[in-house]
Design a protein around this motif. Sequence first.
Motif, mmCIF file in Angstrom:
data_model
loop_
_atom_site.group_PDB
_atom_site.id
_atom_site.type_symbol
_atom_site.label_atom_id
_atom_site.label_comp_id
_atom_site.label_asym_id
_atom_site.label_seq_id
_atom_site.Cartn_x
_atom_site.Cartn_y
_atom_site.Cartn_z
ATOM 1 N N ASN A 198 0.826 -1.214 0.000
ATOM 2 C CA ASN A 198 0.000 0.000 0.000
ATOM 3 C C ASN A 198 0.857 1.260 0.000
ATOM 4 O OD1 ASN A 198 -2.840 -0.402 -0.149
ATOM 5 N ND2 ASN A 198 -2.800 -1.355 1.867
ATOM 6 N N GLY A 199 1.915 1.229 0.805
ATOM 7 C CA GLY A 199 2.804 2.387 0.878
ATOM 8 C C GLY A 199 3.454 2.693 -0.458
ATOM 9 N N LEU A 200 3.910 1.661 -1.137
ATOM 10 C CA LEU A 200 4.532 1.842 -2.454
ATOM 11 C C LEU A 200 3.519 2.360 -3.473
ATOM 12 C CD1 LEU A 200 6.667 -1.429 -2.454
ATOM 13 C CD2 LEU A 200 7.575 0.906 -2.404
ATOM 14 N N LEU A 201 2.314 1.812 -3.439
ATOM 15 C CA LEU A 201 1.277 2.256 -4.373
ATOM 16 C C LEU A 201 0.894 3.710 -4.131
ATOM 17 C CD1 LEU A 201 -1.029 -0.905 -4.355
ATOM 18 C CD2 LEU A 201 0.394 -0.112 -6.256
ATOM 19 N N GLU A 202 0.760 4.079 -2.858
ATOM 20 C CA GLU A 202 0.389 5.456 -2.527
ATOM 21 C C GLU A 202 1.469 6.446 -2.959
ATOM 22 O OE1 GLU A 202 -2.434 6.747 -1.323
ATOM 23 O OE2 GLU A 202 -3.303 4.741 -1.495
ATOM 24 N N ASN A 203 2.695 5.962 -3.065
ATOM 25 C CA ASN A 203 3.795 6.821 -3.503
ATOM 26 C C ASN A 203 4.076 6.691 -5.000
ATOM 27 O OD1 ASN A 203 5.455 8.216 -1.084
ATOM 28 N ND2 ASN A 203 4.499 6.329 -0.343
ATOM 29 N N GLY A 204 3.171 6.018 -5.702
ATOM 30 C CA GLY A 204 3.293 5.909 -7.153
ATOM 31 C C GLY A 204 4.356 4.949 -7.638
ATOM 32 N N LEU A 205 4.863 4.104 -6.750
ATOM 33 C CA LEU A 205 5.914 3.148 -7.125
ATOM 34 C C LEU A 205 5.264 1.807 -7.476
ATOM 35 C CD1 LEU A 205 8.437 4.108 -4.299
ATOM 36 C CD2 LEU A 205 8.505 4.822 -6.699
ATOM 37 N N TYR A 206 4.601 1.786 -8.614
ATOM 38 C CA TYR A 206 3.785 0.636 -8.990
ATOM 39 C C TYR A 206 4.612 -0.618 -9.265
ATOM 40 C CZ TYR A 206 0.299 4.309 -9.520
ATOM 41 O OH TYR A 206 -0.544 5.365 -9.284
ATOM 42 N N GLU A 207 5.730 -0.459 -9.940
ATOM 43 C CA GLU A 207 6.547 -1.632 -10.264
ATOM 44 C C GLU A 207 7.173 -2.236 -9.013
ATOM 45 O OE1 GLU A 207 6.638 -3.289 -13.086
ATOM 46 O OE2 GLU A 207 5.106 -1.838 -13.704
ATOM 47 N N GLU A 208 7.595 -1.375 -8.094
ATOM 48 C CA GLU A 208 8.143 -1.888 -6.836
ATOM 49 C C GLU A 208 7.059 -2.612 -6.040
ATOM 50 O OE1 GLU A 208 10.696 0.426 -4.347
ATOM 51 O OE2 GLU A 208 11.302 1.737 -6.001
ATOM 52 N N ALA A 209 5.856 -2.058 -6.066
ATOM 53 C CA ALA A 209 4.737 -2.708 -5.374
ATOM 54 C C ALA A 209 4.466 -4.078 -5.986
ATOM 55 C CB ALA A 209 3.489 -1.834 -5.459
ATOM 56 N N ARG A 210 4.546 -4.137 -7.300
ATOM 57 C CA ARG A 210 4.319 -5.407 -7.998
ATOM 58 C C ARG A 210 5.388 -6.429 -7.625
ATOM 59 N NH1 ARG A 210 2.862 -5.667 -14.407
ATOM 60 N NH2 ARG A 210 2.185 -7.853 -14.479
ATOM 61 N N GLU A 211 6.621 -5.964 -7.506
ATOM 62 C CA GLU A 211 7.727 -6.862 -7.144
ATOM 63 C C GLU A 211 7.545 -7.403 -5.729
ATOM 64 O OE1 GLU A 211 11.234 -7.922 -5.036
ATOM 65 O OE2 GLU A 211 10.482 -5.859 -4.869
ATOM 66 N N VAL A 212 7.150 -6.520 -4.794
ATOM 67 C CA VAL A 212 6.929 -6.948 -3.410
ATOM 68 C C VAL A 212 5.750 -7.914 -3.344
ATOM 69 C CG1 VAL A 212 6.252 -6.176 -1.093
ATOM 70 C CG2 VAL A 212 7.950 -4.875 -2.390
ATOM 71 N N PHE A 213 4.695 -7.603 -4.068
ATOM 72 C CA PHE A 213 3.525 -8.485 -4.105
ATOM 73 C C PHE A 213 3.903 -9.861 -4.648
ATOM 74 C CE2 PHE A 213 -0.199 -10.206 -6.390
ATOM 75 C CZ PHE A 213 -1.094 -10.298 -5.327
ATOM 76 N N GLY A 214 4.772 -9.876 -5.646
ATOM 77 C CA GLY A 214 5.215 -11.142 -6.224
ATOM 78 C C GLY A 214 5.978 -12.002 -5.234
ATOM 79 N N ARG A 215 6.656 -11.366 -4.283
ATOM 80 C CA ARG A 215 7.429 -12.112 -3.279
ATOM 81 C C ARG A 215 6.598 -12.509 -2.065
ATOM 82 N NH1 ARG A 215 11.295 -9.581 -0.576
ATOM 83 N NH2 ARG A 215 10.999 -7.444 -1.282
ATOM 84 N N MET A 216 5.395 -11.992 -1.985
ATOM 85 C CA MET A 216 4.548 -12.275 -0.819
ATOM 86 C C MET A 216 4.251 -13.773 -0.756
ATOM 87 S SD MET A 216 0.979 -10.349 0.141
ATOM 88 C CE MET A 216 0.186 -10.579 1.737
ATOM 89 N N PRO A 217 4.612 -14.438 0.345
ATOM 90 C CA PRO A 217 4.477 -15.903 0.411
ATOM 91 C C PRO A 217 3.039 -16.389 0.264
ATOM 92 C CG PRO A 217 5.834 -15.069 2.211
ATOM 93 C CD PRO A 217 5.205 -13.888 1.567
ATOM 94 N N GLN A 218 2.142 -15.797 1.021
ATOM 95 C CA GLN A 218 0.728 -16.162 0.956
ATOM 96 C C GLN A 218 -0.073 -14.889 0.721
ATOM 97 O OE1 GLN A 218 0.087 -18.239 4.685
ATOM 98 N NE2 GLN A 218 0.532 -20.214 3.730
ATOM 99 N N LYS A 219 -0.560 -14.753 -0.472
ATOM 100 C CA LYS A 219 -1.220 -13.515 -0.870
ATOM 101 C C LYS A 219 -2.644 -13.453 -0.317
ATOM 102 C CE LYS A 219 1.603 -13.175 -5.028
ATOM 103 N NZ LYS A 219 2.577 -14.152 -4.478
ATOM 104 N N SER A 220 -2.925 -12.398 0.415
ATOM 105 C CA SER A 220 -4.259 -12.206 0.984
ATOM 106 C C SER A 220 -5.134 -11.439 -0.002
ATOM 107 C CB SER A 220 -4.164 -11.430 2.298
ATOM 108 O OG SER A 220 -3.708 -10.109 2.064
ATOM 109 N N ASP A 221 -6.436 -11.519 0.201
ATOM 110 C CA ASP A 221 -7.359 -10.780 -0.660
ATOM 111 C C ASP A 221 -7.204 -9.272 -0.475
ATOM 112 O OD1 ASP A 221 -8.338 -13.079 -1.763
ATOM 113 O OD2 ASP A 221 -10.147 -13.165 -0.525
#
Length: 274
Positions: A198-221
Amino acid sequence: MLTRIISVSLTNPIFARRHSLFLLSTLFSSTRDVYHANLKITSLSRAGKVDAARKLFDEMPTKDVVTWNSMLSAYSQNGLIQHSKTLFHSMPLRNVVSWNSIIAACVQNDDLDDAFSYFAAAPEKNAASYNAVISGLARFGRVRDAQRLFEEMPHPNVVSYTAMVDAYARVEGGIGRARALFEAMPRKNAVSWTVMINGLLENGLYEEAREVFGRMPQKSDVARTAMITGFCKQGKMEEARALFEEIRCRDRISWNIIITGMRTCNNRNMCSIR
């Protein structure tokens, strides 16, 4: 007569055993009644029936510290901060839960000064004590105060780290520190990952947010919904749609986000959801 009973109880092992069992059963019954009454107070407070909870509290012939804490929480959870303070100061005995409850109540009611005063006065503090104040300070943008308290913590836990990540991400220019602290966390949970995304998205860092999301072990809704928001903001509706389809229990928030994204999308065919 009393002397004779005591004498008999000391000399007659059968009488002594029965007398002990009677006292034990009486004590157990009293303890059990208090336990059930405490549960009832909690149940009533969760239903918003604070007056009924207080009536039961006042009628209890015996109260333990859990009883007082239950009533304290009842007031706090229903936004009755002044009642919480009055009850807290009338408590015959307090433990760390009592102090944490009044601290959290003040934080929830935006009374940071009193929260800090109670925190400073608490004879015993644990991680929950620190976390309550840190979260409040972070929410009001007092990042330096939150950081100082975080650094004073003997044993910061995942909640402490997550609160500080959120605090850094909220202030201008702080996303770098948020990311560094997040990566340094000894343990992360689903909330930690979602806060960072959320912090990355709010700061407009969409690709970094995508990278962090990709590493998330168990993705929540919740994390998926955050990423859908990011994709919609970028106009990447195919990615948003694919992620939306992964949500098993779609709530009103996720539906509203994807529908809003579709409305602002130029290519209606690409945005359609079957």
